[in-house]
Design a protein around this motif. Sequence first.
Motif, PDB file in Angstrom:
ATOM      1  N   HIS A 115       0.791  -1.223   0.000  1.00 23.10           N
ATOM      2  CA  HIS A 115       0.000   0.000   0.000  1.00 23.10           C
ATOM      3  C   HIS A 115       0.825   1.276   0.000  1.00 23.10           C
ATOM      4  CE1 HIS A 115       0.829  -1.503   3.972  1.00 23.10           C
ATOM      5  NE2 HIS A 115       0.591  -0.327   4.526  1.00 23.10           N
ATOM      6  N   VAL A 116       2.154   1.184   0.196  1.00 18.69           N
ATOM      7  CA  VAL A 116       2.996   2.374   0.100  1.00 18.69           C
ATOM      8  C   VAL A 116       4.027   2.247  -1.026  1.00 18.69           C
ATOM      9  CG1 VAL A 116       2.686   2.989   2.522  1.00 18.69           C
ATOM     10  CG2 VAL A 116       4.613   1.543   1.858  1.00 18.69           C
ATOM     11  N   GLY A 117       3.862   1.245  -1.891  1.00 16.91           N
ATOM     12  CA  GLY A 117       4.703   1.127  -3.079  1.00 16.91           C
ATOM     13  C   GLY A 117       5.906   0.228  -2.948  1.00 16.91           C
ATOM     14  N   ILE A 118       5.990  -0.585  -1.879  1.00 18.15           N
ATOM     15  CA  ILE A 118       7.113  -1.497  -1.685  1.00 18.15           C
ATOM     16  C   ILE A 118       6.748  -2.881  -2.210  1.00 18.15           C
ATOM     17  CG2 ILE A 118       8.614  -2.617   0.004  1.00 18.15           C
ATOM     18  CD1 ILE A 118       9.159   0.333  -0.249  1.00 18.15           C
ATOM     19  N   LYS A 119       7.623  -3.446  -3.026  1.00 17.28           N
ATOM     20  CA  LYS A 119       7.414  -4.809  -3.512  1.00 17.28           C
ATOM     21  C   LYS A 119       7.789  -5.785  -2.415  1.00 17.28           C
ATOM     22  CE  LYS A 119       8.638  -7.968  -7.265  1.00 17.28           C
ATOM     23  NZ  LYS A 119       9.456  -8.158  -8.495  1.00 17.28           N
ATOM     24  N   GLN A 120       6.787  -6.578  -1.998  1.00 18.48           N
ATOM     25  CA  GLN A 120       7.005  -7.533  -0.916  1.00 18.48           C
ATOM     26  C   GLN A 120       6.700  -8.957  -1.379  1.00 18.48           C
ATOM     27  OE1 GLN A 120       4.831  -5.336   2.563  1.00 18.48           O
ATOM     28  NE2 GLN A 120       6.305  -6.761   3.470  1.00 18.48           N
ATOM     29  N   PRO A 121       7.651  -9.865  -1.183  1.00 14.66           N
ATOM     30  CA  PRO A 121       7.350 -11.281  -1.431  1.00 14.66           C
ATOM     31  C   PRO A 121       6.612 -11.877  -0.235  1.00 14.66           C
ATOM     32  CG  PRO A 121       9.629 -11.022  -0.786  1.00 14.66           C
ATOM     33  CD  PRO A 121       9.046  -9.638  -0.835  1.00 14.66           C
ATOM     34  N   LYS A 122       6.094 -13.059  -0.413  1.00 15.33           N
ATOM     35  CA  LYS A 122       5.385 -13.716   0.681  1.00 15.33           C
ATOM     36  C   LYS A 122       6.361 -14.428   1.612  1.00 15.33           C
ATOM     37  CE  LYS A 122       4.451 -17.975  -1.946  1.00 15.33           C
ATOM     38  NZ  LYS A 122       3.383 -18.823  -2.510  1.00 15.33           N
ATOM     39  N   CYS A 123       5.893 -14.667   2.833  1.00 19.33           N
ATOM     40  CA  CYS A 123       6.683 -15.346   3.851  1.00 19.33           C
ATOM     41  C   CYS A 123       7.031 -16.760   3.402  1.00 19.33           C
ATOM     42  CB  CYS A 123       5.886 -15.381   5.148  1.00 19.33           C
ATOM     43  SG  CYS A 123       6.682 -16.281   6.493  1.00 19.33           S
TER      44      CYS A 123
ATOM     45  N   VAL B  44       9.981   3.097  -4.403  1.00 21.22           N
ATOM     46  CA  VAL B  44      10.294   4.031  -3.332  1.00 21.22           C
ATOM     47  C   VAL B  44      11.755   3.910  -2.938  1.00 21.22           C
ATOM     48  CG1 VAL B  44       9.730   4.683  -0.973  1.00 21.22           C
ATOM     49  CG2 VAL B  44       7.931   3.829  -2.487  1.00 21.22           C
ATOM     50  N   GLY B  45      12.433   5.050  -2.749  1.00 17.00           N
ATOM     51  CA  GLY B  45      13.796   5.019  -2.243  1.00 17.00           C
ATOM     52  C   GLY B  45      14.754   5.845  -3.071  1.00 17.00           C
ATOM     53  N   ASN B  46      16.009   5.879  -2.606  1.00 13.92           N
ATOM     54  CA  ASN B  46      17.065   6.632  -3.276  1.00 13.92           C
ATOM     55  C   ASN B  46      17.778   5.752  -4.295  1.00 13.92           C
ATOM     56  OD1 ASN B  46      16.990   9.171  -1.626  1.00 13.92           O
ATOM     57  ND2 ASN B  46      17.413   7.723   0.018  1.00 13.92           N
ATOM     58  N   GLU B  47      18.123   6.345  -5.430  1.00 13.37           N
ATOM     59  CA  GLU B  47      18.811   5.624  -6.494  1.00 13.37           C
ATOM     60  C   GLU B  47      20.297   5.951  -6.446  1.00 13.37           C
ATOM     61  OE1 GLU B  47      18.954   2.875  -8.847  1.00 13.37           O
ATOM     62  OE2 GLU B  47      16.977   3.680  -9.332  1.00 13.37           O
ATOM     63  N   PHE B  48      21.137   4.955  -6.131  1.00 17.38           N
ATOM     64  CA  PHE B  48      22.586   5.118  -6.142  1.00 17.38           C
ATOM     65  C   PHE B  48      23.130   4.294  -7.306  1.00 17.38           C
ATOM     66  CE2 PHE B  48      21.589   5.541  -1.514  1.00 17.38           C
ATOM     67  CZ  PHE B  48      21.847   6.895  -1.416  1.00 17.38           C
ATOM     68  N   THR B  49      23.561   4.968  -8.349  1.00 18.92           N
ATOM     69  CA  THR B  49      23.973   4.261  -9.565  1.00 18.92           C
ATOM     70  C   THR B  49      25.408   3.758  -9.493  1.00 18.92           C
ATOM     71  OG1 THR B  49      24.578   6.388 -10.565  1.00 18.92           O
ATOM     72  CG2 THR B  49      22.360   5.545 -11.001  1.00 18.92           C
ATOM     73  N   GLY B  50      26.220   4.385  -8.674  1.00 18.11           N
ATOM     74  CA  GLY B  50      27.621   3.986  -8.594  1.00 18.11           C
ATOM     75  C   GLY B  50      28.084   3.892  -7.152  1.00 18.11           C
ATOM     76  N   THR B  51      29.379   3.696  -6.977  1.00 12.53           N
ATOM     77  CA  THR B  51      29.978   3.627  -5.649  1.00 12.53           C
ATOM     78  C   THR B  51      30.687   4.941  -5.340  1.00 12.53           C
ATOM     79  OG1 THR B  51      30.316   1.245  -5.822  1.00 12.53           O
ATOM     80  CG2 THR B  51      31.634   2.406  -4.188  1.00 12.53           C
ATOM     81  N   GLY B  52      30.435   5.474  -4.165  1.00 10.32           N
ATOM     82  CA  GLY B  52      31.052   6.733  -3.779  1.00 10.32           C
ATOM     83  C   GLY B  52      32.240   6.534  -2.854  1.00 10.32           C
TER      84      GLY B  52
ATOM     85  N   ASN C  50       6.462   0.101   5.618  1.00  6.80           N
ATOM     86  CA  ASN C  50       5.194   0.832   5.551  1.00  6.80           C
ATOM     87  C   ASN C  50       5.344   2.291   5.988  1.00  6.80           C
ATOM     88  OD1 ASN C  50       5.013   0.134   8.569  1.00  6.80           O
ATOM     89  ND2 ASN C  50       4.682  -1.877   7.632  1.00  6.80           N
ATOM     90  N   TYR C  51       5.439   2.525   7.299  1.00  7.57           N
ATOM     91  CA  TYR C  51       5.470   3.914   7.755  1.00  7.57           C
ATOM     92  C   TYR C  51       6.685   4.689   7.243  1.00  7.57           C
ATOM     93  CZ  TYR C  51       1.609   3.450  11.145  1.00  7.57           C
ATOM     94  OH  TYR C  51       0.391   3.302  11.748  1.00  7.57           O
ATOM     95  N   LEU C  52       7.864   4.065   7.226  1.00  4.73           N
ATOM     96  CA  LEU C  52       9.064   4.803   6.796  1.00  4.73           C
ATOM     97  C   LEU C  52       9.027   5.145   5.306  1.00  4.73           C
ATOM     98  CD1 LEU C  52      11.812   3.044   8.939  1.00  4.73           C
ATOM     99  CD2 LEU C  52      11.095   5.439   9.080  1.00  4.73           C
ATOM    100  N   PRO C  53       8.722   4.191   4.411  1.00  8.39           N
ATOM    101  CA  PRO C  53       8.582   4.603   3.017  1.00  8.39           C
ATOM    102  C   PRO C  53       7.441   5.587   2.799  1.00  8.39           C
ATOM    103  CG  PRO C  53       8.079   2.254   3.280  1.00  8.39           C
ATOM    104  CD  PRO C  53       8.673   2.732   4.557  1.00  8.39           C
TER     105      PRO C  53
END
Length: 779
Positions: free
Chosen positions: A190-198, A574-582, A219-222
């Motif tokens: 419900h907040v856009g996170i892909k979740q597999p089943k247990c 949802v989340g930050n996209e890091f394309t490389g290593t910093g 849930n709450y954090l995303p």
Amino acid sequence: MKKLAKPLGSIQPEYDYVVIGSGYGGSISASRMARSGQSVCLFEKGKEFLPGEFPDSLLDASKEMNFIKGKSTSLEKNGLYEFTIGNGINVFKGCGLGGTSLVNANVSIKPEKRVMQDEMWPLALRQDLASFEEGVNRAWEMLKPNPYPENKNGYPVLKKTEAMRKSADFMSAPFGLLDINVNFENKINHVGIKQPKCTNCGDCVTGCNVGAKNTTAMNYLPDAFNHGADIFTSINVRYVKKFKSHWQVYYHPIGIGRDNFDAPLMFVRAKNVVLSAGSLGSTEILFRSAKKGLKVSQRLGMRFTGNGDVLGFGYNNDERINGIGLGKKGTDQIANVGPCITSIIDLREREDLSSGMTLEEGTVPGPIRSLMPKALIAFSRLVGKDTDRGIKDYFKEKLREFRSLFLGAFHGAVAHTQIYLVMTHDDGNGVMKMDDEGKLNLSWEGVGKQEIFKKVSGEIFSATQALGGTKIPNPTWNNLMNYDLVTVHPLGGCGMGESIESGVVDHKGQVFSGESDTALHEGLFVLDGAIIPRPVGTNPLLTISALTERSCKLIAEEKGYDLNYDLVSPSNPVGNEFTGTGVQFTETMKGFIGIGEMEDFEKGFAKGKLENTTFEFTLTIQTEDIDAFISNEKHAGKMVGSMSAPSVCQEALSAYNGDFNLFIQDEGDSERKRMNYTSALISPEGGNYYFEGFKDIYNDRVVDAWKDTTTLFITLYEGDSPAGNIVGKGKLVIKVSDLLKQLRTVKAIHPKSKEEGRKAIGSFGKFFAGNVFETYFKP
């Protein structure tokens, strides 16, 4: 799944709300305040773990264990599994983005009505329990609890659940399947996170590597992220201070090397602060804030409770249990272990509320299963009590022990062991205090000798007797260990009350100020398990969540916010996209600034040295993608840290929105290169400043290579830009001893592998050395 935490250099100097902690209280607060249109910053002490990154072996788990005891006040101690050793009671809690929700058993269960009607709660709450029920519903909507789906969608009836049914029948007690925050279907939530089943791997309490557990990171954090909240990890908040109309939150970033230089704490400004660091963490922050002058209730640290937690084992039963997690053996197939807790023997409905309890089964997580065969045999001999007798039974038990010792925990006696977690009602008289060295001490001597724990021991014996096993109490609950307890549900320390005489916070979590009995600190709240003034007699996560939801609504109404609860799943992940290593490193430079010098750096330095107007900084420089950093002609990185200039401000200034450029071409001279440093500064005294610095990279003599790369010419301005009046000019240098420390701080950030991290650091070193060679040594 992408990471929610932003790089350190993204921290802004001021927010409407700074939330400290990311368990249920902190995550809900961040989500709801962000949904109200407020600028929100969430600080979490722990690291961020994505599914697949949690420990799955004993070696990996041991690296994440953090034992807190004695006088150590290290700012750097940080581990997912945090054990606090107290006097009479010990605490286990989680420390990561998601708080203890990462390592709990996910049980959502409402407290008894009698618990919420107790006079320990403020009258405003007791007279408005409808708002608490609304909070329950709001939390339910986000956490999505549901019972384990027996015989549905390929999920088998679990051996441990069947054993609990047998125990409940034997005890003539109510049995039920619990609502647990676990996902049993593949979906986009419900907040856009892909979740597999247990997959029923059983490793819930060392961290769900599947991603099926509905922690607050799912849930709450995303949701907070979706609504604009800035989330940062590895931030150790120390205390808060009130300055005029805003708060200052002082913190230490963990793991970037500032401790190597004894650098001062950094701070951000906030209109409002929400302490959600847990019962121990929020209490500790308030104690430390009180030492800095914040007025708080004398009740701070009082009414600590372990929620009546008792851990026990029904060892070597005649019934097979399968209560051992899979760890590295986990697969995508549905296993026969199950989530950590699935069922309950509910013993709460007793005439005497304080005698009620909940008895739940559990699992041993895979990473520690290798410890169990020898440990359980030893405990069974020392403190165990066999519930059945007979020669035939004796030999069967010995054979099962032999199989566990030689074949492992999936076999024999350990595979026939039921794990019990009981919650009941202790007297809630634990005490936390801050000693003179700034260390929080937890004391509750003799708590394990309370009569209620003898009753708990009897109920565990009855549950084990039904299965023909040996009852083993908590290994520390014995005469030799003075009947010490271990709790995974620490509550209290900042308890609710009617006034400052009876509590630390009011019914909505706002901190009493001491100006009068009911006066409050404007904009300072505690929202987590610390505000609960008594044990709740069962798993407390839903109670904590409901109280936080209620408080957030009340705060929004009081302040006139429009709090929107609509759930719309975002179209993008949802989340930050890091394309490389910093790559990042932390640098300290020291020197002098001439206050009032407007034009000449050398004159400023000489004037500052004569007048002893010192200036120094400790800055962390980050590049998010080393390849992009090298290829871009500006070679730009972000910069954050602190600067000390006693002639300008007695306390250290914090540097934000800093920019760093390495070896860029000087616009006025093709033979010159520069390293540029610019940053906004905020002062604890309320002022704003702007910092500019540059290193002049020019080969007039080869021996200048060291001098040029270690000398910074600086200008300090009033205000938040170089358009302000010049405060002074000067010069800073790097000492050899500080350079050696600096080299130890160089590290790769968000690498996909250790090899990528090494390559990134190598690329940075090659770029730096190449530019030095080209400038000073190339024919």
